[in-house]
Motif scaffolding. Sequence first.
Motif, PDB file in Angstrom:
ATOM      1  N   ALA A 115       8.140  -3.863   9.517  1.00  0.00           N
ATOM      2  CA  ALA A 115       6.832  -3.819   8.869  1.00  0.00           C
ATOM      3  C   ALA A 115       6.371  -2.376   8.787  1.00  0.00           C
ATOM      4  N   SER A 116       5.601  -2.068   7.768  1.00  0.00           N
ATOM      5  CA  SER A 116       5.052  -0.728   7.602  1.00  0.00           C
ATOM      6  C   SER A 116       3.855  -0.553   8.534  1.00  0.00           C
ATOM      7  N   ASP A 117       3.925   0.465   9.392  1.00  0.00           N
ATOM      8  CA  ASP A 117       2.895   0.718  10.395  1.00  0.00           C
ATOM      9  C   ASP A 117       2.497   2.200  10.333  1.00  0.00           C
ATOM     10  N   PRO A 118       1.317   2.512   9.793  1.00  0.00           N
ATOM     11  CA  PRO A 118       0.903   3.911   9.685  1.00  0.00           C
ATOM     12  C   PRO A 118       0.852   4.651  11.021  1.00  0.00           C
ATOM     13  N   SER A 119       0.608   3.947  12.119  1.00  0.00           N
ATOM     14  CA  SER A 119       0.561   4.625  13.416  1.00  0.00           C
ATOM     15  C   SER A 119       1.940   5.111  13.854  1.00  0.00           C
ATOM     16  N   ARG A 120       2.983   4.632  13.167  1.00  0.00           N
ATOM     17  CA  ARG A 120       4.357   5.071  13.449  1.00  0.00           C
ATOM     18  C   ARG A 120       4.925   5.897  12.304  1.00  0.00           C
ATOM     19  N   GLY A 121       4.053   6.394  11.445  1.00  0.00           N
ATOM     20  CA  GLY A 121       4.486   7.247  10.357  1.00  0.00           C
ATOM     21  C   GLY A 121       4.692   6.551   9.036  1.00  0.00           C
ATOM     22  N   GLY A 122       4.460   5.246   8.973  1.00  0.00           N
ATOM     23  CA  GLY A 122       4.594   4.532   7.714  1.00  0.00           C
ATOM     24  C   GLY A 122       3.469   4.895   6.762  1.00  0.00           C
ATOM     25  N   ALA A 123       3.723   4.820   5.478  1.00  0.00           N
ATOM     26  CA  ALA A 123       2.701   5.105   4.474  1.00  0.00           C
ATOM     27  C   ALA A 123       1.613   4.036   4.524  1.00  0.00           C
ATOM     28  N   LEU A 124       0.382   4.433   4.256  1.00  0.00           N
ATOM     29  CA  LEU A 124      -0.738   3.499   4.184  1.00  0.00           C
ATOM     30  C   LEU A 124      -1.171   3.413   2.732  1.00  0.00           C
ATOM     31  N   LEU A 125      -1.000   2.259   2.109  1.00  0.00           N
ATOM     32  CA  LEU A 125      -1.492   2.048   0.764  1.00  0.00           C
ATOM     33  C   LEU A 125      -2.898   1.476   0.866  1.00  0.00           C
ATOM     34  N   VAL A 126      -3.800   1.979   0.027  1.00  0.00           N
ATOM     35  CA  VAL A 126      -5.217   1.662   0.135  1.00  0.00           C
ATOM     36  C   VAL A 126      -5.702   1.038  -1.178  1.00  0.00           C
ATOM     37  N   PHE A 127      -6.287  -0.149  -1.077  1.00  0.00           N
ATOM     38  CA  PHE A 127      -6.897  -0.833  -2.215  1.00  0.00           C
ATOM     39  C   PHE A 127      -8.332  -0.350  -2.365  1.00  0.00           C
ATOM     40  N   TYR A 128      -8.855  -0.378  -3.582  1.00  0.00           N
ATOM     41  CA  TYR A 128     -10.276  -0.116  -3.837  1.00  0.00           C
ATOM     42  C   TYR A 128     -10.973  -1.453  -4.062  1.00  0.00           C
ATOM     43  N   SER A 129     -12.207  -1.579  -3.570  1.00  0.00           N
ATOM     44  CA  SER A 129     -13.001  -2.786  -3.786  1.00  0.00           C
ATOM     45  C   SER A 129     -14.436  -2.405  -4.130  1.00  0.00           C
ATOM     46  N   ARG A 130     -15.014  -3.107  -5.105  1.00  0.00           N
ATOM     47  CA  ARG A 130     -16.442  -2.926  -5.415  1.00  0.00           C
ATOM     48  C   ARG A 130     -17.312  -3.670  -4.412  1.00  0.00           C
ATOM     49  N   ASN A 131     -16.717  -4.630  -3.674  1.00  0.00           N
ATOM     50  CA  ASN A 131     -17.465  -5.409  -2.685  1.00  0.00           C
ATOM     51  C   ASN A 131     -16.574  -5.583  -1.459  1.00  0.00           C
ATOM     52  N   ILE A 132     -16.664  -4.644  -0.536  1.00  0.00           N
ATOM     53  CA  ILE A 132     -15.748  -4.583   0.605  1.00  0.00           C
ATOM     54  C   ILE A 132     -15.864  -5.813   1.510  1.00  0.00           C
ATOM     55  N   GLU A 133     -17.079  -6.321   1.695  1.00  0.00           N
ATOM     56  CA  GLU A 133     -17.249  -7.500   2.550  1.00  0.00           C
ATOM     57  C   GLU A 133     -16.597  -8.729   1.931  1.00  0.00           C
ATOM     58  N   ASN A 134     -16.717  -8.896   0.624  1.00  0.00           N
ATOM     59  CA  ASN A 134     -16.094 -10.027  -0.054  1.00  0.00           C
ATOM     60  C   ASN A 134     -14.572  -9.941   0.044  1.00  0.00           C
ATOM     61  N   THR A 135     -14.036  -8.743  -0.174  1.00  0.00           N
ATOM     62  CA  THR A 135     -12.586  -8.568  -0.080  1.00  0.00           C
ATOM     63  C   THR A 135     -12.110  -8.850   1.339  1.00  0.00           C
ATOM     64  N   MET A 136     -12.862  -8.390   2.347  1.00  0.00           N
ATOM     65  CA  MET A 136     -12.477  -8.650   3.729  1.00  0.00           C
ATOM     66  C   MET A 136     -12.487 -10.152   4.021  1.00  0.00           C
ATOM     67  N   SER A 137     -13.465 -10.869   3.510  1.00  0.00           N
ATOM     68  CA  SER A 137     -13.517 -12.324   3.699  1.00  0.00           C
ATOM     69  C   SER A 137     -12.315 -13.016   3.062  1.00  0.00           C
ATOM     70  N   LYS A 138     -11.930 -12.582   1.864  1.00  0.00           N
ATOM     71  CA  LYS A 138     -10.761 -13.162   1.200  1.00  0.00           C
ATOM     72  C   LYS A 138      -9.499 -12.907   2.013  1.00  0.00           C
TER      73      LYS A 138
END
Length: 116
Positions: free
Chosen positions: A56-79
């Motif tokens: 698995a990709s793990d940024p704490s071990r040097g893996g890349a972190l891909l970041v999504f953008y959300s207009r509603n962060i709480e809604n995305t977190m709930s999903k």
Amino acid sequence: MKHEKLDYVEFAARDLDATKAFFNRVFNWTFTDYGEAYTAFDHQGIMGGFYQASLASDPSRGGALLVFYSRNIENTMSKITAAGGDIVRPVFEFPGGRRFHFTEPSGNEFAVWSDQ
């Protein structure tokens, strides 16, 4: 395709079916299977795929972190949590916005950020 620009990303997946179901449910991704051990996605800002492996990709071990953008962060977190994802770093502020980190069912870590 743009010359010398990022075009494709690959991730390991312990459970391809669970990973595909998660990304379909949360982000409405569709997949094209290439045999039993590889699946690809496209039209997500970058194309990519998942291959069967117990990694698995793990940024704490040097893996890349891909970041999504959300207009509603709480809604995305709930999903994400409703679809079986785990929040591994709760929402925090940084210059320019807020973000959180999550893992999907195969353990790959991603983040979501918002400027709202």
